[in-house]
Design an enzyme around this catalytic site. Sequence first.
Site, PDB file in Angstrom:
ATOM      1  N   CYS A  57       0.880  -1.172   0.000  1.00 30.20           N
ATOM      2  CA  CYS A  57       0.000   0.000   0.000  1.00 30.20           C
ATOM      3  C   CYS A  57       0.910   1.212   0.000  1.00 30.20           C
ATOM      4  O   CYS A  57       1.893   1.263   0.757  1.00 30.20           O
ATOM      5  CB  CYS A  57      -0.892   0.007   1.235  1.00 30.20           C
ATOM      6  SG  CYS A  57      -1.807   1.557   1.436  1.00 30.20           S
ATOM      7  N   HIS A  90       0.694   4.064   1.149  1.00 33.44           N
ATOM      8  CA  HIS A  90       0.788   4.865   2.370  1.00 33.44           C
ATOM      9  C   HIS A  90       1.827   4.321   3.352  1.00 33.44           C
ATOM     10  O   HIS A  90       2.359   5.067   4.169  1.00 33.44           O
ATOM     11  CB  HIS A  90      -0.562   4.901   3.094  1.00 33.44           C
ATOM     12  CG  HIS A  90      -1.557   5.824   2.488  1.00 33.44           C
ATOM     13  ND1 HIS A  90      -2.078   5.628   1.239  1.00 33.44           N
ATOM     14  CD2 HIS A  90      -2.126   6.961   2.976  1.00 33.44           C
ATOM     15  CE1 HIS A  90      -2.937   6.598   0.973  1.00 33.44           C
ATOM     16  NE2 HIS A  90      -2.980   7.425   2.006  1.00 33.44           N
TER      17      HIS A  90
HETATM   18  N1  DGL Z   1      -2.963   4.122  -1.597  1.00 38.36           N
HETATM   19  C1  DGL Z   1      -3.813   2.975  -1.593  1.00 38.36           C
HETATM   20  C2  DGL Z   1      -3.050   1.694  -1.856  1.00 38.36           C
HETATM   21  O1  DGL Z   1      -1.891   1.698  -2.248  1.00 38.36           O
HETATM   22  C3  DGL Z   1      -4.629   2.777  -0.359  1.00 38.36           C
HETATM   23  C4  DGL Z   1      -5.296   3.948   0.192  1.00 38.36           C
HETATM   24  C5  DGL Z   1      -6.788   3.813   0.297  1.00 38.36           C
HETATM   25  O2  DGL Z   1      -7.281   2.902   0.975  1.00 38.36           O
HETATM   26  O3  DGL Z   1      -7.406   4.668  -0.298  1.00 38.36           O
HETATM   27  O4  DGL Z   1      -3.626   0.647  -1.694  1.00 38.36           O
END
Ligand code: DGL
Length: 277
Positions: A193, A195
Amino acid sequence: MLMEGPIGIFDSGYGGLTVLEDIQKRLPQYDYLYLGDNARAPYGTRSFEVIYEYTLQAVEELFDRGCHLVILACNTASAKALRTIQQNDLKRIAPGKKVLGVIRPSTELIGSYSRSKELGILATEGTVISNSYVIELQKFFPDCKVHQQACPIWVPLIENNEHGTDEGKAFIRQDIERLLRKSPNIDTILLGCTHYPLIKEEIEKIVPASIKVIAQGQIVAESLQSYLDRHPEIETKCSREGKLSFFTSENTLLFDNNAARFTSFDIKSTHVDLSKR
Ligand code: DGL
Protein backbone atom coordinates in the site's frame (compact mmCIF):
# COMPACT_ATOMS: atom_id res chain seq x y z
CA MET A 1 -0.04 16.59 -34.83
CA LEU A 2 1.38 14.65 -31.89
CA MET A 3 0.81 16.49 -28.61
CA GLU A 4 3.17 15.43 -25.88
CA GLY A 5 1.87 15.24 -22.32
CA PRO A 6 2.90 14.53 -18.74
CA ILE A 7 2.92 11.07 -17.19
CA GLY A 8 -0.16 10.75 -14.99
CA ILE A 9 0.23 9.38 -11.48
CA PHE A 10 -2.98 8.47 -9.72
CA ASP A 11 -3.65 7.57 -6.11
CA SER A 12 -6.72 7.54 -3.92
CA GLY A 13 -4.98 10.10 -1.71
CA TYR A 14 -1.52 11.10 -0.56
CA GLY A 15 0.20 7.72 -0.63
CA GLY A 16 1.10 7.86 -4.32
CA LEU A 17 3.34 10.84 -3.56
CA THR A 18 5.82 8.34 -2.09
CA VAL A 19 5.86 6.54 -5.45
CA LEU A 20 6.06 9.78 -7.44
CA GLU A 21 9.16 10.80 -5.43
CA ASP A 22 11.00 7.64 -6.43
CA ILE A 23 9.85 7.89 -10.05
CA GLN A 24 10.85 11.53 -10.29
CA LYS A 25 14.27 10.82 -8.75
CA ARG A 26 14.94 8.11 -11.31
CA LEU A 27 13.35 9.83 -14.33
CA PRO A 28 13.57 13.58 -13.61
CA GLN A 29 13.48 14.55 -17.28
CA TYR A 30 9.74 13.90 -17.71
CA ASP A 31 6.71 15.97 -16.65
CA TYR A 32 4.34 14.43 -14.11
CA LEU A 33 0.75 15.18 -13.26
CA TYR A 34 -0.31 13.81 -9.87
CA LEU A 35 -3.98 13.28 -9.07
CA GLY A 36 -5.18 12.34 -5.59
CA ASP A 37 -8.84 11.49 -5.09
CA ASN A 38 -8.57 12.61 -1.47
CA ALA A 39 -12.21 13.62 -1.21
CA ARG A 40 -13.28 10.00 -1.73
CA ALA A 41 -10.37 8.22 0.01
CA PRO A 42 -9.83 5.75 1.50
CA TYR A 43 -10.57 3.31 -1.30
CA GLY A 44 -9.32 0.28 0.64
CA THR A 45 -12.61 -0.67 2.23
CA ARG A 46 -14.84 0.17 -0.76
CA SER A 47 -16.50 -2.32 -3.10
CA PHE A 48 -15.06 -3.47 -6.41
CA GLU A 49 -17.71 -1.53 -8.40
CA VAL A 50 -17.06 1.75 -6.60
CA ILE A 51 -13.26 1.52 -6.84
CA TYR A 52 -13.54 0.73 -10.53
CA GLU A 53 -15.92 3.65 -11.18
CA TYR A 54 -13.76 6.15 -9.25
CA THR A 55 -10.52 4.93 -10.84
CA LEU A 56 -11.96 5.14 -14.35
CA GLN A 57 -13.09 8.72 -13.69
CA ALA A 58 -9.59 9.60 -12.53
CA VAL A 59 -7.95 7.97 -15.53
CA GLU A 60 -10.28 9.85 -17.92
CA GLU A 61 -9.45 13.09 -16.12
CA LEU A 62 -5.73 12.46 -16.58
CA PHE A 63 -6.19 11.57 -20.25
CA ASP A 64 -8.22 14.77 -20.78
CA ARG A 65 -5.36 16.71 -19.25
CA GLY A 66 -2.99 15.38 -21.90
CA CYS A 67 -1.47 12.26 -20.33
CA HIS A 68 -0.72 9.39 -22.70
CA LEU A 69 0.45 7.11 -19.90
CA VAL A 70 -1.13 6.79 -16.46
CA ILE A 71 0.35 4.89 -13.53
CA LEU A 72 -2.14 3.71 -10.93
CA ALA A 73 0.17 4.32 -7.98
CA CYS A 74 -2.43 2.78 -5.73
CA ASN A 75 -2.46 -0.91 -4.96
CA THR A 76 -6.18 -0.97 -4.30
CA ALA A 77 -6.99 0.61 -7.67
CA SER A 78 -4.40 -1.60 -9.38
CA ALA A 79 -5.96 -4.68 -7.79
CA LYS A 80 -9.58 -3.83 -8.42
CA ALA A 81 -9.77 -1.65 -11.53
CA LEU A 82 -6.65 -1.95 -13.68
CA ARG A 83 -7.47 -5.12 -15.56
CA THR A 84 -11.00 -4.02 -16.52
CA ILE A 85 -9.77 -0.61 -17.63
CA GLN A 86 -6.98 -2.17 -19.71
CA GLN A 87 -9.18 -4.84 -21.26
CA ASN A 88 -12.55 -3.11 -21.66
CA ASP A 89 -12.26 0.65 -21.46
CA LEU A 90 -8.99 1.78 -23.03
CA LYS A 91 -9.84 0.99 -26.63
CA ARG A 92 -13.15 2.82 -26.22
CA ILE A 93 -12.04 5.92 -24.29
CA ALA A 94 -8.47 6.42 -25.47
CA PRO A 95 -7.04 4.09 -28.10
CA GLY A 96 -3.24 4.19 -28.03
CA LYS A 97 -3.07 5.43 -24.43
CA LYS A 98 -1.85 3.19 -21.61
CA VAL A 99 -2.56 2.53 -17.94
CA LEU A 100 -0.15 0.58 -15.73
CA GLY A 101 -0.35 -0.52 -12.11
CA VAL A 102 2.00 -1.22 -9.21
CA ILE A 103 1.24 -4.84 -8.38
CA ARG A 104 2.80 -6.50 -11.42
CA PRO A 105 6.21 -4.77 -11.11
CA SER A 106 6.30 -5.61 -7.40
CA THR A 107 5.47 -9.26 -7.91
CA GLU A 108 8.00 -9.61 -10.74
CA LEU A 109 10.77 -8.86 -8.24
CA ILE A 110 9.75 -9.51 -4.67
CA GLY A 111 10.13 -13.31 -4.79
CA SER A 112 13.83 -12.91 -5.54
CA TYR A 113 14.34 -11.05 -2.23
CA SER A 114 13.27 -14.05 -0.16
CA ARG A 115 15.50 -16.98 0.82
CA SER A 116 12.84 -18.86 2.75
CA LYS A 117 10.39 -18.43 -0.15
CA GLU A 118 7.77 -17.23 2.30
CA LEU A 119 6.61 -13.66 1.81
CA GLY A 120 4.37 -11.40 3.82
CA ILE A 121 2.15 -8.75 2.25
CA LEU A 122 0.67 -5.89 4.26
CA ALA A 123 -2.09 -4.14 2.31
CA THR A 124 -5.58 -2.69 2.43
CA GLU A 125 -8.59 -4.92 2.80
CA GLY A 126 -9.51 -4.40 -0.89
CA THR A 127 -6.08 -5.48 -2.11
CA VAL A 128 -6.01 -8.53 0.15
CA ILE A 129 -9.52 -9.66 -0.77
CA SER A 130 -8.73 -9.32 -4.49
CA ASN A 131 -5.95 -11.90 -4.02
CA SER A 132 -4.02 -10.07 -6.76
CA TYR A 133 -0.66 -10.42 -5.02
CA VAL A 134 -1.11 -14.16 -4.54
CA ILE A 135 -2.24 -14.69 -8.15
CA GLU A 136 0.50 -12.53 -9.70
CA LEU A 137 3.26 -13.94 -7.51
CA GLN A 138 2.31 -17.45 -8.51
CA LYS A 139 3.10 -16.52 -12.13
CA PHE A 140 6.64 -15.33 -11.42
CA PHE A 141 7.58 -17.31 -8.30
CA PRO A 142 5.47 -20.49 -8.18
CA ASP A 143 7.67 -21.83 -5.39
CA CYS A 144 6.85 -18.88 -3.08
CA LYS A 145 4.23 -18.98 -0.35
CA VAL A 146 2.39 -15.71 0.24
CA HIS A 147 0.88 -14.67 3.57
CA GLN A 148 -1.35 -11.60 3.48
CA GLN A 149 -2.61 -9.34 6.23
CA ALA A 150 -5.20 -6.62 5.72
CA CYS A 151 -4.57 -3.46 7.72
CA PRO A 152 -7.90 -1.60 7.31
CA ILE A 153 -7.16 1.08 9.85
CA TRP A 154 -3.65 2.07 8.71
CA VAL A 155 -4.60 4.41 5.86
CA PRO A 156 -7.01 6.48 7.99
CA LEU A 157 -4.39 6.54 10.78
CA ILE A 158 -1.69 7.79 8.41
CA GLU A 159 -3.93 10.27 6.55
CA ASN A 160 -5.05 11.73 9.89
CA ASN A 161 -1.51 11.74 11.30
CA GLU A 162 -2.55 9.47 14.14
CA HIS A 163 -0.15 6.61 13.49
CA GLY A 164 2.27 7.90 16.14
CA THR A 165 -0.31 7.96 18.96
CA ASP A 166 -0.35 5.11 21.51
CA GLU A 167 -3.59 3.83 20.03
CA GLY A 168 -2.29 4.08 16.47
CA LYS A 169 0.91 2.23 17.35
CA ALA A 170 -1.11 -0.51 19.04
CA PHE A 171 -3.21 -1.07 15.89
CA ILE A 172 -0.10 -1.21 13.72
CA ARG A 173 1.62 -3.68 16.05
CA GLN A 174 -1.47 -5.85 16.21
CA ASP A 175 -1.70 -6.25 12.40
CA ILE A 176 2.02 -6.96 12.05
CA GLU A 177 1.82 -9.61 14.77
CA ARG A 178 -1.17 -11.17 13.01
CA LEU A 179 0.90 -11.44 9.82
CA LEU A 180 3.91 -12.90 11.62
CA ARG A 181 1.75 -15.49 13.37
CA LYS A 182 0.78 -16.90 9.94
CA SER A 183 4.28 -18.39 9.55
CA PRO A 184 7.62 -18.28 11.39
CA ASN A 185 9.39 -18.52 8.01
CA ILE A 186 8.43 -15.13 6.55
CA ASP A 187 11.71 -13.36 5.76
CA THR A 188 10.46 -10.57 3.47
CA ILE A 189 7.51 -8.24 3.90
CA LEU A 190 6.20 -6.10 1.05
CA LEU A 191 4.41 -2.90 1.94
CA GLY A 192 1.57 -3.39 -0.55
CA CYS A 193 0.00 0.00 0.00
CA THR A 194 1.50 3.31 -1.02
CA HIS A 195 0.79 4.86 2.37
CA TYR A 196 2.83 2.39 4.35
CA PRO A 197 6.35 3.56 3.38
CA LEU A 198 5.60 6.53 5.59
CA ILE A 199 5.69 4.29 8.63
CA LYS A 200 8.40 1.94 7.35
CA GLU A 201 10.73 2.76 10.24
CA GLU A 202 8.02 2.04 12.79
CA ILE A 203 7.25 -1.26 11.06
CA GLU A 204 10.95 -2.17 11.06
CA LYS A 205 11.09 -1.59 14.81
CA ILE A 206 8.30 -4.12 15.32
CA VAL A 207 9.41 -6.93 12.99
CA PRO A 208 12.50 -9.06 13.81
CA ALA A 209 15.69 -7.62 12.32
CA SER A 210 16.08 -10.70 10.12
CA ILE A 211 12.99 -9.74 8.10
CA LYS A 212 13.40 -7.37 5.15
CA VAL A 213 10.71 -4.72 4.77
CA ILE A 214 10.32 -3.59 1.16
CA ALA A 215 8.60 -0.44 -0.12
CA GLN A 216 7.45 -0.30 -3.74
CA GLY A 217 8.54 3.13 -4.95
CA GLN A 218 11.94 2.18 -6.32
CA ILE A 219 10.62 -1.03 -7.85
CA VAL A 220 7.88 0.89 -9.67
CA ALA A 221 10.34 3.55 -10.84
CA GLU A 222 12.71 0.94 -12.23
CA SER A 223 9.86 -0.85 -13.96
CA LEU A 224 8.60 2.40 -15.51
CA GLN A 225 12.05 3.13 -16.89
CA SER A 226 12.20 -0.30 -18.45
CA TYR A 227 8.66 0.11 -19.86
CA LEU A 228 9.57 3.43 -21.50
CA ASP A 229 12.73 1.90 -22.95
CA ARG A 230 10.68 -0.90 -24.47
CA HIS A 231 7.82 1.33 -25.70
CA PRO A 232 9.17 4.23 -27.77
CA GLU A 233 5.65 4.81 -29.17
CA ILE A 234 4.64 5.95 -25.65
CA GLU A 235 7.96 7.41 -24.53
CA THR A 236 8.05 9.89 -27.42
CA LYS A 237 4.64 11.19 -26.29
CA CYS A 238 5.91 12.01 -22.77
CA SER A 239 6.81 15.67 -22.42
CA ARG A 240 10.23 16.45 -20.99
CA GLU A 241 10.51 19.70 -19.12
CA GLY A 242 10.93 18.20 -15.66
CA LYS A 243 7.67 19.84 -14.48
CA LEU A 244 5.36 18.60 -11.73
CA SER A 245 1.72 19.50 -11.23
CA PHE A 246 -0.69 18.34 -8.55
CA PHE A 247 -4.46 17.91 -8.62
CA THR A 248 -6.81 16.84 -5.85
CA SER A 249 -10.52 16.26 -5.47
CA GLU A 250 -10.24 17.74 -1.92
CA ASN A 251 -9.75 21.27 -0.70
CA THR A 252 -6.40 22.38 -2.14
CA LEU A 253 -5.09 24.03 1.04
CA LEU A 254 -5.78 20.90 3.01
CA PHE A 255 -4.06 18.82 0.32
CA ASP A 256 -1.00 21.08 0.17
CA ASN A 257 -0.58 21.08 3.95
CA ASN A 258 -1.07 17.36 4.44
CA ALA A 259 1.03 16.45 1.40
CA ALA A 260 4.03 18.00 3.13
CA ARG A 261 4.07 14.97 5.47
CA PHE A 262 4.39 12.61 2.51
CA THR A 263 6.86 14.39 0.28
CA SER A 264 9.45 17.11 0.08
CA PHE A 265 7.89 18.50 -3.14
CA ASP A 266 6.68 22.07 -2.87
CA ILE A 267 3.00 21.63 -3.70
CA LYS A 268 0.42 24.15 -4.91
CA SER A 269 -2.42 21.95 -6.04
CA THR A 270 -5.44 22.57 -8.26
CA HIS A 271 -8.93 21.31 -7.46
CA VAL A 272 -10.79 18.85 -9.71
CA ASP A 273 -14.30 17.51 -9.22
CA LEU A 274 -14.14 13.90 -10.31
CA SER A 275 -17.71 13.10 -9.30
CA LYS A 276 -19.06 15.39 -12.05
CA ARG A 277 -17.56 13.30 -14.81
N1 DGL B 1 -2.96 4.12 -1.60
C1 DGL B 1 -3.81 2.98 -1.59
C2 DGL B 1 -3.05 1.69 -1.86
O1 DGL B 1 -1.89 1.70 -2.25
C3 DGL B 1 -4.63 2.78 -0.36
C4 DGL B 1 -5.30 3.95 0.19
C5 DGL B 1 -6.79 3.81 0.30
O2 DGL B 1 -7.28 2.90 0.98
O3 DGL B 1 -7.41 4.67 -0.30
O4 DGL B 1 -3.63 0.65 -1.69
